[in-house]
Design a protein around this motif. Structure first.
Motif, mmCIF file in Angstrom:
data_model
loop_
_atom_site.group_PDB
_atom_site.id
_atom_site.type_symbol
_atom_site.label_atom_id
_atom_site.label_comp_id
_atom_site.label_asym_id
_atom_site.label_seq_id
_atom_site.Cartn_x
_atom_site.Cartn_y
_atom_site.Cartn_z
ATOM 1 N N LYS A 29 0.822 -1.216 0.000
ATOM 2 C CA LYS A 29 0.000 0.000 0.000
ATOM 3 C C LYS A 29 0.858 1.269 0.000
ATOM 4 N N ASP A 30 2.174 1.131 0.214
ATOM 5 C CA ASP A 30 3.073 2.276 0.134
ATOM 6 C C ASP A 30 3.366 2.676 -1.312
ATOM 7 N N LEU A 31 2.931 1.852 -2.257
ATOM 8 C CA LEU A 31 3.029 2.222 -3.669
ATOM 9 C C LEU A 31 1.790 3.036 -4.022
ATOM 10 N N LYS A 32 1.991 4.267 -4.417
ATOM 11 C CA LYS A 32 0.887 5.166 -4.766
ATOM 12 C C LYS A 32 0.919 5.436 -6.262
ATOM 13 N N ILE A 33 -0.265 5.461 -6.868
ATOM 14 C CA ILE A 33 -0.381 5.721 -8.294
ATOM 15 C C ILE A 33 -1.118 7.042 -8.487
ATOM 16 N N ASN A 34 -0.438 7.977 -9.125
ATOM 17 C CA ASN A 34 -1.041 9.277 -9.441
ATOM 18 C C ASN A 34 -1.024 9.453 -10.950
ATOM 19 N N GLN A 35 -2.083 10.056 -11.463
ATOM 20 C CA GLN A 35 -2.177 10.297 -12.897
ATOM 21 C C GLN A 35 -2.605 11.726 -13.149
ATOM 22 N N LYS A 36 -2.056 12.280 -14.219
ATOM 23 C CA LYS A 36 -2.454 13.631 -14.595
ATOM 24 C C LYS A 36 -2.327 13.766 -16.106
ATOM 25 N N PRO A 37 -3.141 14.621 -16.685
ATOM 26 C CA PRO A 37 -3.060 14.821 -18.136
ATOM 27 C C PRO A 37 -1.792 15.589 -18.504
ATOM 28 N N THR A 38 -1.227 15.237 -19.659
ATOM 29 C CA THR A 38 -0.040 15.945 -20.136
ATOM 30 C C THR A 38 -0.420 17.198 -20.915
ATOM 31 N N GLY A 39 -1.670 17.259 -21.369
ATOM 32 C CA GLY A 39 -2.103 18.379 -22.201
ATOM 33 C C GLY A 39 -2.026 18.061 -23.687
ATOM 34 N N LYS A 40 -1.474 16.909 -24.033
ATOM 35 C CA LYS A 40 -1.375 16.486 -25.434
ATOM 36 C C LYS A 40 -2.524 15.542 -25.766
ATOM 37 N N ASN A 62 9.606 -6.169 -8.638
ATOM 38 C CA ASN A 62 8.606 -7.016 -9.279
ATOM 39 C C ASN A 62 7.201 -6.463 -9.051
ATOM 40 N N VAL A 63 7.083 -5.165 -9.196
ATOM 41 C CA VAL A 63 5.804 -4.491 -8.974
ATOM 42 C C VAL A 63 4.864 -4.813 -10.130
ATOM 43 N N GLN A 64 3.674 -5.280 -9.765
ATOM 44 C CA GLN A 64 2.649 -5.585 -10.751
ATOM 45 C C GLN A 64 1.384 -4.808 -10.427
ATOM 46 N N LEU A 65 0.754 -4.328 -11.493
ATOM 47 C CA LEU A 65 -0.511 -3.626 -11.361
ATOM 48 C C LEU A 65 -1.601 -4.459 -12.006
ATOM 49 N N SER A 66 -2.785 -4.377 -11.443
ATOM 50 C CA SER A 66 -3.957 -4.941 -12.098
ATOM 51 C C SER A 66 -4.320 -3.983 -13.223
ATOM 52 N N CYS A 67 -4.399 -4.497 -14.452
ATOM 53 C CA CYS A 67 -4.660 -3.607 -15.587
ATOM 54 C C CYS A 67 -5.602 -4.245 -16.598
ATOM 55 N N LYS A 68 -6.553 -5.012 -16.106
ATOM 56 C CA LYS A 68 -7.539 -5.650 -16.983
ATOM 57 C C LYS A 68 -8.297 -4.567 -17.758
ATOM 58 N N GLY A 69 -8.308 -4.691 -19.077
ATOM 59 C CA GLY A 69 -9.003 -3.736 -19.925
ATOM 60 C C GLY A 69 -8.184 -2.510 -20.294
ATOM 61 N N LYS A 115 -4.419 -0.565 -10.217
ATOM 62 C CA LYS A 115 -4.331 -0.906 -8.797
ATOM 63 C C LYS A 115 -3.122 -1.799 -8.595
ATOM 64 N N THR A 116 -2.383 -1.550 -7.517
ATOM 65 C CA THR A 116 -1.244 -2.421 -7.218
ATOM 66 C C THR A 116 -1.764 -3.791 -6.812
ATOM 67 N N SER A 117 -1.132 -4.823 -7.356
ATOM 68 C CA SER A 117 -1.563 -6.180 -7.017
ATOM 69 C C SER A 117 -0.449 -7.022 -6.405
ATOM 70 N N TYR A 118 0.825 -6.629 -6.629
ATOM 71 C CA TYR A 118 1.921 -7.452 -6.102
ATOM 72 C C TYR A 118 3.204 -6.627 -6.064
#
Length: 124
Positions: A29-40, A62-69, A115-118
């Motif tokens: 849970k110490d892995l945080k995911i932030n997203q922002k638009p680049t403007g492009k 070996n960080v894995q994210l859940s990325c279904k879809g 979402k972080t999964s592993y």
């Protein structure tokens, strides 16, 4: 003199214990995911920067994210994010050191709900 030595020993012991407890508190849970638009825009889709930050003193690898879809209109550097089924491997599985980040860009209608999964946590 003996009491000063005892006090110093207690301070040293508490210091060592607190360092160990900080390391043991590191979790996925110490892995945080932030997203922002680049403007492009890419093919009429907004481009997004996704940043995965390790907000812990310990290294996470070996960080894995859940990325279904997950979809993108532009290729993502596979050394930063490689998709296999419903999981995405970050940074080729290489370490994300304590208080460091990894970022990649992609283009889609809205920010994807990664979402972080592993992760494997390594404290030295």
């Amino acid at each position: 003199m003996a009491s000063i030595i005892n006090i110093l020993c207690v301070i040293l012991f508490v210091s060592l214990m607190s360092q160990g407890s900080l390391q043991q508190q590191c979790e996925i849970k110490d892995l945080k995911i932030n997203q922002k638009p680049t403007g492009k825009n890419v093919n009429n889709k907004p481009e997004w920067t996704a940043t995965i930050s390790n907000n812990c003193i310990c290294t996470q690898m070996n960080v894995q994210l859940s990325c279904k879809g997950f979809q993108t209109e532009e290729p993502v550097d596979p050394s930063l994010l490689s998709k296999s089924g419903d999981l995405c491997l970050i940074n080729n599985g290489l370490p994300i050191y304590g208080f460091r980040s990894i970022s990649f860009v992609y283009a889609w209608d809205a920010p994807f709900a990664f979402k972080t999964s592993y992760s494997e946590i390594a404290c030295s």
